[in-house]
Design a protein around this motif. Structure first.
Motif, PDB file in Angstrom:
ATOM      1  N   ALA A 254      -3.628  -5.926  -3.203  1.00 16.84           N
ATOM      2  CA  ALA A 254      -3.456  -7.378  -3.154  1.00 16.84           C
ATOM      3  C   ALA A 254      -2.493  -7.843  -4.245  1.00 16.84           C
ATOM      4  CB  ALA A 254      -4.811  -8.066  -3.308  1.00 16.84           C
TER       5      ALA A 254
ATOM      6  N   SER B 250      -7.307   0.767  -4.979  1.00 23.08           N
ATOM      7  CA  SER B 250      -8.255  -0.290  -4.638  1.00 23.08           C
ATOM      8  C   SER B 250      -7.603  -1.427  -3.854  1.00 23.08           C
ATOM      9  CB  SER B 250      -8.872  -0.855  -5.919  1.00 23.08           C
ATOM     10  OG  SER B 250      -7.899  -1.579  -6.655  1.00 23.08           O
ATOM     11  N   ILE B 251      -8.463  -2.204  -3.205  1.00 25.17           N
ATOM     12  CA  ILE B 251      -8.020  -3.403  -2.500  1.00 25.17           C
ATOM     13  C   ILE B 251      -7.342  -4.364  -3.475  1.00 25.17           C
ATOM     14  CG2 ILE B 251      -8.814  -5.473  -1.304  1.00 25.17           C
ATOM     15  CD1 ILE B 251      -8.883  -3.152   0.529  1.00 25.17           C
ATOM     16  N   GLN B 252      -7.902  -4.463  -4.684  1.00 28.63           N
ATOM     17  CA  GLN B 252      -7.348  -5.364  -5.692  1.00 28.63           C
ATOM     18  C   GLN B 252      -5.925  -4.959  -6.063  1.00 28.63           C
ATOM     19  OE1 GLN B 252      -8.764  -8.171  -6.891  1.00 28.63           O
ATOM     20  NE2 GLN B 252      -6.812  -8.550  -7.935  1.00 28.63           N
TER      21      GLN B 252
ATOM     22  N   LEU C 127      -6.675 -10.084   2.125  1.00 32.99           N
ATOM     23  CA  LEU C 127      -6.760  -8.747   2.711  1.00 32.99           C
ATOM     24  C   LEU C 127      -8.007  -8.601   3.565  1.00 32.99           C
ATOM     25  CD1 LEU C 127      -4.611  -8.202   0.409  1.00 32.99           C
ATOM     26  CD2 LEU C 127      -5.489  -5.864   0.411  1.00 32.99           C
ATOM     27  N   TYR C 128      -9.124  -9.143   3.093  1.00 33.87           N
ATOM     28  CA  TYR C 128     -10.367  -9.033   3.848  1.00 33.87           C
ATOM     29  C   TYR C 128     -10.289  -9.810   5.162  1.00 33.87           C
ATOM     30  CZ  TYR C 128     -12.578  -6.880  -0.226  1.00 33.87           C
ATOM     31  OH  TYR C 128     -12.905  -6.032  -1.248  1.00 33.87           O
TER      32      TYR C 128
ATOM     33  N   ALA D  47       0.833  -1.213   0.000  1.00 33.46           N
ATOM     34  CA  ALA D  47       0.000   0.000   0.000  1.00 33.46           C
ATOM     35  C   ALA D  47       0.861   1.254   0.000  1.00 33.46           C
ATOM     36  CB  ALA D  47      -0.922  -0.007   1.214  1.00 33.46           C
TER      37      ALA D  47
ATOM     38  N   LEU E 176      -7.967  -0.797   7.295  1.00 29.83           N
ATOM     39  CA  LEU E 176      -6.743  -0.915   6.510  1.00 29.83           C
ATOM     40  C   LEU E 176      -6.040   0.432   6.396  1.00 29.83           C
ATOM     41  CD1 LEU E 176      -4.735  -2.285   4.606  1.00 29.83           C
ATOM     42  CD2 LEU E 176      -6.392  -1.982   2.751  1.00 29.83           C
ATOM     43  N   ASP E 177      -6.788   1.482   6.064  1.00 35.28           N
ATOM     44  CA  ASP E 177      -6.183   2.813   5.931  1.00 35.28           C
ATOM     45  C   ASP E 177      -5.586   3.284   7.256  1.00 35.28           C
ATOM     46  OD1 ASP E 177      -6.789   2.956   3.267  1.00 35.28           O
ATOM     47  OD2 ASP E 177      -8.592   4.182   3.520  1.00 35.28           O
TER      48      ASP E 177
ATOM     49  N   ASN F  49     -12.109  -3.783   7.658  1.00 36.16           N
ATOM     50  CA  ASN F  49     -12.730  -3.125   6.520  1.00 36.16           C
ATOM     51  C   ASN F  49     -11.712  -2.159   5.917  1.00 36.16           C
ATOM     52  OD1 ASN F  49     -12.772  -0.815   8.285  1.00 36.16           O
ATOM     53  ND2 ASN F  49     -14.713  -1.581   9.121  1.00 36.16           N
ATOM     54  N   ARG F  50     -12.116  -1.386   4.933  1.00 39.15           N
ATOM     55  CA  ARG F  50     -11.172  -0.472   4.268  1.00 39.15           C
ATOM     56  C   ARG F  50     -10.696   0.622   5.226  1.00 39.15           C
ATOM     57  NH1 ARG F  50      -8.978   0.800  -0.804  1.00 39.15           N
ATOM     58  NH2 ARG F  50      -7.262   2.178  -0.223  1.00 39.15           N
TER      59      ARG F  50
ATOM     60  N   ARG G 237      -7.153 -11.238  -3.018  1.00 35.36           N
ATOM     61  CA  ARG G 237      -7.918 -10.168  -2.378  1.00 35.36           C
ATOM     62  C   ARG G 237      -8.616 -10.656  -1.112  1.00 35.36           C
ATOM     63  NH1 ARG G 237     -12.382  -7.012  -5.859  1.00 35.36           N
ATOM     64  NH2 ARG G 237     -13.341  -9.073  -5.771  1.00 35.36           N
TER      65      ARG G 237
END
Length: 256
Positions: A53, A48-50, A63-64, A34, A73-74, A69-70, A60
């Motif tokens: 990943a 994006s998450i993709q 990561l989940y 990231a 992650l941030d 959640n997003r 992907r």
């Protein structure tokens, strides 16, 4: 044949430890991926998450499983960036006895300003929202200031305690100095657009000089006279001798 209870317990603990280490390694891969993407894309670009990943070489779905959640992650990315930056800052706080006090302070400011100048996108992202483990929306910036201020204070007060100098009334200035440095960096180093960006070396020199005058001014008010061109080892040696003799510096005896 059943294994003894204590052996089964140890195997279970060992399995949990290996799984925890495995997850930690994966999280580091994800966070590093990231960070690389943040540096590559324009500030504020949606990553994006993709994409993360793929850069980390993971599915992907992994990561989940690693993050709630997003937003989580941030928040963890901000924490990752901040702790790496603080590690660099801390490594620069090692006193080199061969250098002068002024050189030591300038090297420290070069490290702080240089990191922001080299990684402006990471700097902005780290300060743009919530930090992992904190609920405040802008905790990235607030917690970063607090961490740096307390790190500076811990190092400074440890040295002065050995020297027998009570600096407790000046604790608020550790936060003031970090606020000064951060404000200048935000305005002149990571400001959007080349027109607002100043020379990092000039900014580092300005900050080092400003912090020195703040320090030496308060020191003089309390009877201590310091020369920033003095060798750091010689300066500390003189202060240790004074502390061992149980005396105040000559300038202190005559008052302010």
């Amino acid at each position: 044949m059943d294994l003894p209870m204590d052996l089964r317990k140890r195997r279970k603990q060992s399995h949990k430890r290996r799984w925890s280490e495995h997850n930690s390694t994966r999280q580091t891969l994800i966070l590093q991926a990231a960070v690389e993407l943040i540096e590559e894309y324009e500030s504020g670009a949606e990553i994006s998450i993709q994409q993360i990943a793929e850069r980390a070489g993971l599915a992907r779905s992994v990561l989940y499983r690693q993050f709630d959640n997003r937003e989580d992650l941030d928040a963890r990315i901000r924490e990752f960036i901040q702790l790496r930056a603080i590690e660099q800052f801390e490594s620069a706080m090692v006193l080199d006895p061969a250098k002068t006090v002024g050189q030591t302070l300038l090297d420290l400011m070069r490290t702080v300003v240089g990191w922001a100048a080299d990684h402006p996108k990471l700097y902005r992202f780290e300060q743009s929202g919530r930090l992992h483990g904190h609920s405040a929306p802008q905790s990235g910036a607030v917690v970063g200031r607090q961490r740096l201020a307390e790190l500076v204070w811990q190092r400074f007060s440890t040295v002065t305690a050995v020297l027998g100098i009570d600096v407790r009334p000046f604790h608020p200035l550790a936060h003031g100095v970090i606020g000064l440095v951060e404000g200048v960096i935000n305005q002149y180093i990571v400001a959007p657009g080349d027109s607002g960006r100043a020379d990092p070396e000039a900014i580092a020199e300005l900050l080092a000089t400003s912090v020195w005058h703040l320090f030496s001014g308060h020191a003089a008010d309390n009877g201590y006279r310091f020369d920033r061109d003095a060798n750091a080892a010689a300066l500390l040696g003189g202060l240790l001798d004074t502390a061992a003799d149980g005396k105040r510096p000559p300038a202190a005896e005559s008052g302010r």
